[in-house]
Scaffold this active site. Structure first.
Site, PDB file in Angstrom:
ATOM      1  N   GLN A  17       0.754  -1.217  -0.073  1.00  0.00           N
ATOM      2  CA  GLN A  17       0.024  -0.022   0.132  1.00  0.00           C
ATOM      3  C   GLN A  17       0.786   1.383  -0.289  1.00  0.00           C
ATOM      4  O   GLN A  17       0.355   2.223  -0.721  1.00  0.00           O
ATOM      5  CB  GLN A  17      -1.024   0.002   1.238  1.00  0.00           C
ATOM      6  CG  GLN A  17      -1.732   1.195   1.080  1.00  0.00           C
ATOM      7  CD  GLN A  17      -2.692   1.299   2.423  1.00  0.00           C
ATOM      8  OE1 GLN A  17      -3.338   2.324   2.607  1.00  0.00           O
ATOM      9  NE2 GLN A  17      -3.038   0.298   3.185  1.00  0.00           N
ATOM     10  N   GLU A 139       0.886  -1.234   8.295  1.00  0.00           N
ATOM     11  CA  GLU A 139       0.459  -0.060   8.739  1.00  0.00           C
ATOM     12  C   GLU A 139       0.324   0.161  10.222  1.00  0.00           C
ATOM     13  O   GLU A 139       0.754   1.130  10.994  1.00  0.00           O
ATOM     14  CB  GLU A 139      -0.763  -0.212   8.024  1.00  0.00           C
ATOM     15  CG  GLU A 139      -1.942   0.790   8.683  1.00  0.00           C
ATOM     16  CD  GLU A 139      -1.920   2.168   8.293  1.00  0.00           C
ATOM     17  OE1 GLU A 139      -1.608   2.386   6.941  1.00  0.00           O
ATOM     18  OE2 GLU A 139      -1.658   3.094   9.117  1.00  0.00           O
ATOM     19  N   ASP A 168       0.639   4.108   5.953  1.00  0.00           N
ATOM     20  CA  ASP A 168       0.673   3.409   4.383  1.00  0.00           C
ATOM     21  C   ASP A 168       0.563   4.657   3.686  1.00  0.00           C
ATOM     22  O   ASP A 168       1.404   5.328   3.050  1.00  0.00           O
ATOM     23  CB  ASP A 168       0.081   2.206   4.187  1.00  0.00           C
ATOM     24  CG  ASP A 168       0.358   0.912   4.591  1.00  0.00           C
ATOM     25  OD1 ASP A 168       1.902   0.810   4.891  1.00  0.00           O
ATOM     26  OD2 ASP A 168      -0.109   0.171   4.787  1.00  0.00           O
ATOM     27  N   GLY A 247      -7.887  20.635  19.299  1.00  0.00           N
ATOM     28  CA  GLY A 247      -7.582  21.960  19.400  1.00  0.00           C
ATOM     29  C   GLY A 247      -8.424  22.772  20.363  1.00  0.00           C
ATOM     30  O   GLY A 247      -8.713  22.443  21.252  1.00  0.00           O
ATOM     31  N   GLY A 248      -8.238  24.168  20.285  1.00  0.00           N
ATOM     32  CA  GLY A 248      -8.749  25.055  21.309  1.00  0.00           C
ATOM     33  C   GLY A 248     -10.307  25.068  21.566  1.00  0.00           C
ATOM     34  O   GLY A 248     -10.765  25.701  22.313  1.00  0.00           O
TER      35      GLY A 248
HETATM   36  N1  CAO Z   1      12.075 -10.226  -9.248  1.00  0.00           N
HETATM   37  C1  CAO Z   1      12.643 -10.794  -8.418  1.00  0.00           C
HETATM   38  N2  CAO Z   1      12.485 -10.686  -7.070  1.00  0.00           N
HETATM   39  C2  CAO Z   1      11.893  -9.574  -6.855  1.00  0.00           C
HETATM   40  C3  CAO Z   1      11.293  -8.822  -7.476  1.00  0.00           C
HETATM   41  C4  CAO Z   1      11.357  -9.225  -8.862  1.00  0.00           C
HETATM   42  N3  CAO Z   1      10.669  -8.179  -9.742  1.00  0.00           N
HETATM   43  N4  CAO Z   1      10.200  -7.926  -6.857  1.00  0.00           N
HETATM   44  C5  CAO Z   1      10.453  -8.183  -5.209  1.00  0.00           C
HETATM   45  N5  CAO Z   1      11.506  -9.204  -5.394  1.00  0.00           N
HETATM   46  C6  CAO Z   1      12.146 -10.010  -4.269  1.00  0.00           C
HETATM   47  C7  CAO Z   1      12.909  -9.005  -3.480  1.00  0.00           C
HETATM   48  O1  CAO Z   1      14.238  -8.797  -3.989  1.00  0.00           O
HETATM   49  C8  CAO Z   1      12.956  -9.829  -1.955  1.00  0.00           C
HETATM   50  O2  CAO Z   1      13.919 -10.674  -2.045  1.00  0.00           O
HETATM   51  P1  CAO Z   1      15.147 -11.116  -0.770  1.00  0.00           P
HETATM   52  O3  CAO Z   1      14.157 -11.196   0.239  1.00  0.00           O
HETATM   53  O4  CAO Z   1      15.514 -12.301  -1.491  1.00  0.00           O
HETATM   54  O5  CAO Z   1      15.926  -9.962  -0.801  1.00  0.00           O
HETATM   55  C9  CAO Z   1      11.711 -10.368  -1.982  1.00  0.00           C
HETATM   56  O6  CAO Z   1      11.112 -10.299  -3.342  1.00  0.00           O
HETATM   57  C10 CAO Z   1      10.591  -9.753  -1.097  1.00  0.00           C
HETATM   58  O7  CAO Z   1      10.484  -8.279  -0.670  1.00  0.00           O
HETATM   59  P2  CAO Z   1      10.233  -8.052   0.679  1.00  0.00           P
HETATM   60  O8  CAO Z   1      10.923  -8.468   1.919  1.00  0.00           O
HETATM   61  O9  CAO Z   1      10.086  -6.299   0.589  1.00  0.00           O
HETATM   62  O10 CAO Z   1       8.510  -8.440   0.803  1.00  0.00           O
HETATM   63  P3  CAO Z   1       7.931  -9.177   1.998  1.00  0.00           P
HETATM   64  O11 CAO Z   1       6.576  -9.559   1.594  1.00  0.00           O
HETATM   65  O12 CAO Z   1       8.721 -10.106   2.728  1.00  0.00           O
HETATM   66  O13 CAO Z   1       7.606  -7.716   3.061  1.00  0.00           O
HETATM   67  C11 CAO Z   1       6.757  -5.702   3.582  1.00  0.00           C
HETATM   68  C12 CAO Z   1       6.748  -6.958   2.832  1.00  0.00           C
HETATM   69  C13 CAO Z   1       5.898  -4.718   3.182  1.00  0.00           C
HETATM   70  C14 CAO Z   1       6.859  -6.073   5.366  1.00  0.00           C
HETATM   71  C15 CAO Z   1       8.216  -5.146   3.340  1.00  0.00           C
HETATM   72  O14 CAO Z   1       8.423  -4.959   1.952  1.00  0.00           O
HETATM   73  C16 CAO Z   1       8.690  -3.711   4.038  1.00  0.00           C
HETATM   74  O15 CAO Z   1       8.873  -3.719   5.417  1.00  0.00           O
HETATM   75  N6  CAO Z   1       8.451  -2.712   3.393  1.00  0.00           N
HETATM   76  C17 CAO Z   1       8.959  -1.202   3.986  1.00  0.00           C
HETATM   77  C18 CAO Z   1       7.880  -0.908   4.752  1.00  0.00           C
HETATM   78  C19 CAO Z   1       6.461  -0.754   4.071  1.00  0.00           C
HETATM   79  O16 CAO Z   1       6.567  -0.072   2.840  1.00  0.00           O
HETATM   80  N7  CAO Z   1       5.453  -1.215   4.886  1.00  0.00           N
HETATM   81  C20 CAO Z   1       4.221  -0.875   4.330  1.00  0.00           C
HETATM   82  C21 CAO Z   1       3.637  -2.074   3.312  1.00  0.00           C
HETATM   83  S1  CAO Z   1       1.931  -1.817   3.017  1.00  0.00           S
HETATM   84  O17 CAO Z   1       1.213  -2.103   4.540  1.00  0.00           O
END
Ligand code: CAO
Length: 415
Positions: A17, A139, A168, A247-248
């Site tokens: 998001q 979030e 988000d 607020g106030g």
């Molecule tokens: N081709 C190949 N690999 C890809 C890719 C693509 N096109 N796009 C993504 N990937 C891979 C990444 O390289 C990563 O791999 P590694 O872990 O091996 O390095 C993997 O996909 C997963 O990425 P991620 O760790 O970001 O995804 P997740 O689902 O495990 O975590 C989230 C999700 C949101 C918790 C995390 O991305 C995060 O903390 N983001 C920052 C904060 C944020 O934006 N949070 C809000 C999310 S909305 O509620």
């Protein structure tokens, strides 16, 4: 009509998001947003909270309008080659991967900068530098760590998260502003830069009035507009304030006619000092206009609970809309508690394009929230979100790849 960000090319490496809100906004402002997704899988939200089997979820469609979708496996060498070309082609790379993921993929700031020194690299992370910088964040974690949850809810209950996605979508908005500012700076510097919007910081920015109150509390040990005053106790930290106004001008949520069966038959009522005589007249308490206990804002702070109880006796005799009509005649600030159903059906929001109906080839028609920011010279037309990889051929063709080269990349599983 031209758009404010026409000509700006965004490499959209976002998911879920926070990042997608940012790039959707940039697309609405006219940028060409190219969303890069993993072949065969795509953004995880395409399949989350699905309401129609086989169709992209509303979670995905409502956050990814006006974008193009390209699939690239950026962990394959051939995929990296395509991503390199996209980096050379675009102005901004936006990402919200977990900390370190982009580096692990081989795309450090130095490498991106080498490929395209004008590129702006914009990131959402859960936390900025510090003890939690490596944490994954969603979030509600941000709402809790940014000060929102400890200050939301009622004094006798636990901390509460809010329905507004301040962690988000709130961070996405912050990031979009940072990107536009960096693009502006680039017009004179000629250089790209890194833009970081940590979710904790963005939530805190939206909670700045509570840090204001923390300091007031430490100095004076009390806060007169909080529901804890005058009978309750204040502790060391800003308490939860229920529905008191931030607020106030004291305010409260009051029951309206029908509250017994309708969970949203309520109105927010503000006893703004300037209209106090009008409030007294409307509720039939003219005596309060001159009564020493009620005549001044300072005196009223000691009696807010009985005052709002008396006003509620009046609001309970009216529907929230009848109360609005009467109160607005006297300029008394108030607002109905609108349900999502009422908002979805509100003709004025449809007329301004803030609620839009969009047609999607798989799911059919659905409602979404359009661009809430209105520019007189840059109108927004909301177009549907892309299917997974719908624009891979188009975009790669634009980058100079022949059909044969694209077929080879497909065979290698790189796109
Ligand atoms: N081709 C190949 N690999 C890809 C890719 C693509 N096109 N796009 C993504 N990937 C891979 C990444 O390289 C990563 O791999 P590694 O872990 O091996 O390095 C993997 O996909 C997963 O990425 P991620 O760790 O970001 O995804 P997740 O689902 O495990 O975590 C989230 C999700 C949101 C918790 C995390 O991305 C995060 O903390 N983001 C920052 C904060 C944020 O934006 N949070 C809000 C999310 S909305 O509620």
């Amino acid at each position: 009509m031209s758009k404010a960000l026409n000509g700006v090319r965004i490499l959209d490496f976002t998911h879920v998001q926070s990042g997608p809100t940012c790039t959707q906004l940039l697309a609405w402002l006219g940028a060409d947003v190219i969303k890069v997704e993993r072949p065969g899988e795509g953004d995880a939200t395409r399949g989350q909270l699905r309401d129609i089997p086989g169709a992209d979820s509303l979670y995905f469609t409502m956050l990814n309008h006006n974008k193009r979708s390209v699939t690239i496996n950026t962990k394959k060498p051939e995929g990296k080659g395509v991503l390199d070309d996209l980096i050379r082609h675009c102005d901004v790379l936006v990402e919200n991967f977990a900390p370190g993921a982009l580096d692990r993929m081989g795309y450090t700031w130095e490498h991106i900068n080498e490929l395209n020194p004008r590129m702006i690299v914009a990131s959402v992370k859960g936390f900025g530098p510090g003890p939690y910088e490596d944490c994954k964040v969603y979030e509600n974690v941000a709402q809790c760590a940014g000060g929102s949850a400890s200050t939301t809810g009622f004094d006798d209950g636990p901390p509460m998260v809010t329905g507004a996605q301040i962690g988000d979508s709130g961070t996405g908005l912050h990031l979009a502003l940072g990107i536009v500012a960096a693009l502006f700076q680039r017009t004179s510097s000629g250089r790209g830069q890194k833009v970081l919007a940590p979710m904790q910081d963005a939530v805190l920015n939206l909670c700045r009035v509570k840090l204001r109150d923390q300091q007031r509390l430490e100095r004076t040990h009390t806060m007169h507009e909080y529901p804890q005053y005058p009978d309750g106790k204040f502790g060391e930290a800003v308490p939860r304030a229920g529905n008191a106004s931030g607020g106030g001008q004291p305010g409260a949520i009051l029951k309206c006619k029908g509250w017994e069966t309708d969970p949203n038959a309520y109105i927010y009522f503000i006893t703004q000092a300037a209209v106090w005589p009008a409030v007294c007249k409307v509720i039939g308490e003219e005596g309060w206009i001159t009564d020493d206990a009620y005549a001044t804002p300072q005196a009223r702070l000691l009696h807010l609970k009985p005052i709002f109880r008396r006003i509620e006796e009046w609001t309970m005799t009216k529907t929230k809309f009848e109360a609005m009509d009467i109160l607005n005649k006297y300029d008394i600030p108030c607002g109905p508690i609108l349900s999502m159903k009422e908002i979805a059906e509100e003709p004025a929001l449809r007329a301004t394009g803030t609620i839009v109906e969009v047609d999607h080839p798989v799911r059919g028609k659905y409602l979404t929230v359009g661009n809430p920011i209105k520019l007189s010279d840059s109108a927004t037309e909301v177009t549907r979100s892309p299917l997974l990889g719908e624009h891979t051929e188009d975009v790669l063709g634009q980058l100079g790849y022949s059909s044969e080269a694209i077929a080879k990349l497909r065979a290698a599983g790189a796109v």
